[in-house]
Enzyme design. Structure first.
Site, PDB file in Angstrom:
ATOM      1  N   GLN A   1       0.902  -1.202   0.058  1.00 37.52           N
ATOM      2  CA  GLN A   1       0.078   0.043   0.115  1.00 37.52           C
ATOM      3  C   GLN A   1       1.009   1.332   0.043  1.00 37.52           C
ATOM      4  O   GLN A   1       0.368   2.224   0.436  1.00 37.52           O
ATOM      5  CB  GLN A   1      -0.967   0.263   1.253  1.00 37.52           C
ATOM      6  CG  GLN A   1      -1.713  -0.977   1.747  1.00 37.52           C
ATOM      7  CD  GLN A   1      -1.729  -2.272   0.964  1.00 37.52           C
ATOM      8  OE1 GLN A   1      -2.146  -2.412  -0.099  1.00 37.52           O
ATOM      9  NE2 GLN A   1      -1.518  -3.324   1.521  1.00 37.52           N
ATOM     10  N   HIS A   2       2.236   1.147  -0.673  1.00 38.66           N
ATOM     11  CA  HIS A   2       2.951   2.331  -0.772  1.00 38.66           C
ATOM     12  C   HIS A   2       2.959   2.888  -2.374  1.00 38.66           C
ATOM     13  O   HIS A   2       3.692   2.520  -2.856  1.00 38.66           O
ATOM     14  CB  HIS A   2       4.401   1.811  -0.213  1.00 38.66           C
ATOM     15  CG  HIS A   2       4.473   1.396   1.185  1.00 38.66           C
ATOM     16  ND1 HIS A   2       5.513   0.634   1.602  1.00 38.66           N
ATOM     17  CD2 HIS A   2       3.458   1.637   2.355  1.00 38.66           C
ATOM     18  CE1 HIS A   2       5.133   0.172   2.882  1.00 38.66           C
ATOM     19  NE2 HIS A   2       4.064   0.719   3.280  1.00 38.66           N
ATOM     20  N   ILE A   3       1.780   3.358  -2.619  1.00 36.79           N
ATOM     21  CA  ILE A   3       1.436   3.686  -3.931  1.00 36.79           C
ATOM     22  C   ILE A   3       2.036   5.132  -4.334  1.00 36.79           C
ATOM     23  O   ILE A   3       1.941   6.382  -3.830  1.00 36.79           O
ATOM     24  CB  ILE A   3      -0.252   3.924  -4.029  1.00 36.79           C
ATOM     25  CG1 ILE A   3      -0.670   2.901  -3.495  1.00 36.79           C
ATOM     26  CG2 ILE A   3      -0.437   3.981  -5.582  1.00 36.79           C
ATOM     27  CD1 ILE A   3      -1.916   3.043  -3.040  1.00 36.79           C
TER      28      ILE A   3
END
Length: 534
Positions: free
Chosen positions: A470-472
């Protein structure tokens, strides 16, 4: 007919990056309006939801989803919000609520390392940033002070700093102490830098060791976007929740003139401002810009050179789980307390992904009990299995660098729409040989760590199946020119003089650190640019 609202600055998105940017602008005397697609939530309600949830391993479950401002949810089944174009699935987990996704995070607060900003010139791969580590360093510290970041002084050898951490590191759990001792001196297991109070700070208590930092810290010892949104409002920012922005207007002469949003009664509103700041995440911001297509910009705003939404990056991960030859009793203290930083930089990056190794301290009781029952164990045999496995089991994972690839991108779905009739996001996503080589490198480190801890029953993730973190990043990348990026070195859109992006999406590369601290530092720097200080 829609009504019209007027303000100096409009910030679209109320996550931690947008909220801290809005707060800084308001404190400088600007009239700031912040719009959030989702609802307001309260910590106490989410804690109650978590306690009553049957799915403790589902970090989305306690948070209210909606048909008007939906976000992705995969358990117990996929809610279908996102459209997957392949060849690999990309399944981010984010929230659309006041405060954003950092409500359910681990609050990891590493800085990037200096070479992350010059990846192309140093190692011949990826791309360089249009700014240096030294330029961002004071803004890192500004963000750390706001979060209340705790960390060990020795982290400075990876990410140099001019000031000490605001707080000392959180006390080591027993697991962390024992694993640190046994892996030393070959591997330096270091207490993580986190937005987690090791001492009372900014009116919030110190960490008391609850082992559910994800999905919610029950006492707010852990910083999150809800705290940032509250601080923004106290600074004078006006916040309107349940406001789904679906279009920006432009005047044909390099200015954004207005934004349109739907409230949850599907009534449209128009906001006129001098400055527009896109602070939704690296998926929802490109969605709004694509939706803003007009006769002059048929492919969306900020997309004259087809860069919008491209170079999507995250941190691919897999894991190893095994039984250590002594009881460690994970579950006491923070869930993700320690990591090995040594592989985050080096000459190998010219050919193979850098990575970090994280050690889990999450309680194993529920998982091992479920598995033991599935194996048919009962009575004394079941009790002994639960006690041994829950005290001896350890899980470690990698967090791998992914290079920017224009074929990895977020787009608008051609078939799926939400309840407002707006197209949902779609992804094209895969991994390259650079990631695969890094994965193999990390697997050798897994094996070495397991051997040093006397491991038995070593279980690896399925080969070739990687989770994301979830490190977009990358979809709004800052760069040196408009043909290869979306924003300039201060986060301003190349094509519009009054449109700025503050988001993890502006990061040109993902490196090996969780992205939110860097995004906050960039947002605070963008605020200075808006104020004419850069």
């Amino acid at each position: 007919m829609s009504d019209t609202i007027t303000t100096d600055v409009l910030v679209i998105g109320s996550g931690v990056v947008g909220a801290l940017t809005a707060r800084k602008l308001a404190l400088a005397g600007r009239q700031v309006l912040m719009l959030e697609a989702g609802p307001r939530i309260q910590r106490d309600d989410i804690v109650t939801n978590f306690r009553h949830s049957a799915r403790k391993d589902d970090f989305i479950a306690p948070y209210p989803n909606s048909k008007i401002a939906p976000f992705p949810d995969y358990k117990p089944e996929d809610n279908g919000y996102l459209d997957q174009a392949g060849p690999k699935p990309y399944k981010p987990e984010y929230l659309r609520v006041v405060g954003g996704t950092s409500w359910h995070w681990a609050a990891q607060a590493w800085r990037l390392v200096p070479n992350d900003f010059r990846l192309k010139s140093q190692y011949g791969v990826g791309r360089d940033w249009p700014i240096s580590y030294d330029e961002l360093e004071p803004y890192y510290y500004e963000a750390e002070l706001l979060w209340g970041v705790s960390g060990p002084a020795e982290m400075a050898k990876y990410s140099p700093r001019k000031e000490a951490f605001p707080l000392p590191p959180v006390k080591k759990s027993y697991l962390e102490q024992r694993v640190t001792e046994r892996l030393s001196p070959k591997y330096e297991l270091m207490t993580n830098t986190t937005g987690r109070n090791s001492l009372p700070y900014d009116g919030r208590p110190q960490c008391c060791g609850n082992n559910n930092c994800m999905p919610i810290c029950p006492i707010d010892a852990q910083y999150h976007g809800g705290i940032a949104a509250d601080a923004a409002e106290k600074a004078g920012v006006k916040l309107i929740p349940q406001a789904v922005v679906y279009k920006l207007e432009q005047d044909g002469h390099g200015k954004i003139t207005a934004a349109h949003y739907y409230d949850w009664n599907k009534v449209s509103h128009r906001v006129v401002a001098e400055v527009f700041v896109m602070a939704a995440n690296a998926i929802e911001t490109p969605k709004i810009l694509f939706l803003s297509a007009d006769a002059k910009n048929p492919n969306g705003l900020c997309n004259n050179y087809d860069q919008l939404g491209r170079n999507l990056m995250d941190h691919p991960s897999n894991s190893a789980t095994f039984y250590v030859d002594e009881p460690l009793w994970p579950g006491r203290g923070p869930m993700s307390p320690s990591s090995i930083q040594q592989m985050r930089d080096g000459d190998f990056r010219s050919e193979s992904a850098a990575f970090r190794i994280d050690f889990s301290n999450s309680s194993r009781v529920a998982g091992v009990t479920t598995n033991a029952i599935k194996e048919g164990l009962t009575g004394q045999e079941l009790e002994e299995a639960i006690r041994f496995r829950s005290s001896h089991e350890l899980s470690i994972k990698n967090v791998l660098e992914q290079l920017p690839d224009p074929n990895n991108r977020t787009m608008l779905s051609s078939g799926k729409k939400d309840a407002l009739g707006l197209p949902t996001p779609s992804f094209s996503y895969s991994y390259d040989e650079y990631v695969e080589k890094g994965m193999q490198h990390s697997l050798s480190v897994y094996a070495d760590i397991a051997k040093m801890l006397g491991a038995t029953d070593v279980r690896y993730s399925a080969p070739g199946v990687y989770s994301n973190n979830q490190h977009i990043t990358g979809t709004l990348a800052m760069g040196f020119n408009e043909k290869t990026s979306v924003t300039d070195r201060v986060g301003k859109a190349w094509e519009y003089d009054n449109l700025y992006m503050v988001s993890t999406g502006v990061m040109p590369t993902v490196a090996t650190a969780n992205s939110t601290l860097t995004a906050c530092a960039l947002g605070l720097r963008t605020a200075d640019a808006i104020l004419g200080k850069i």
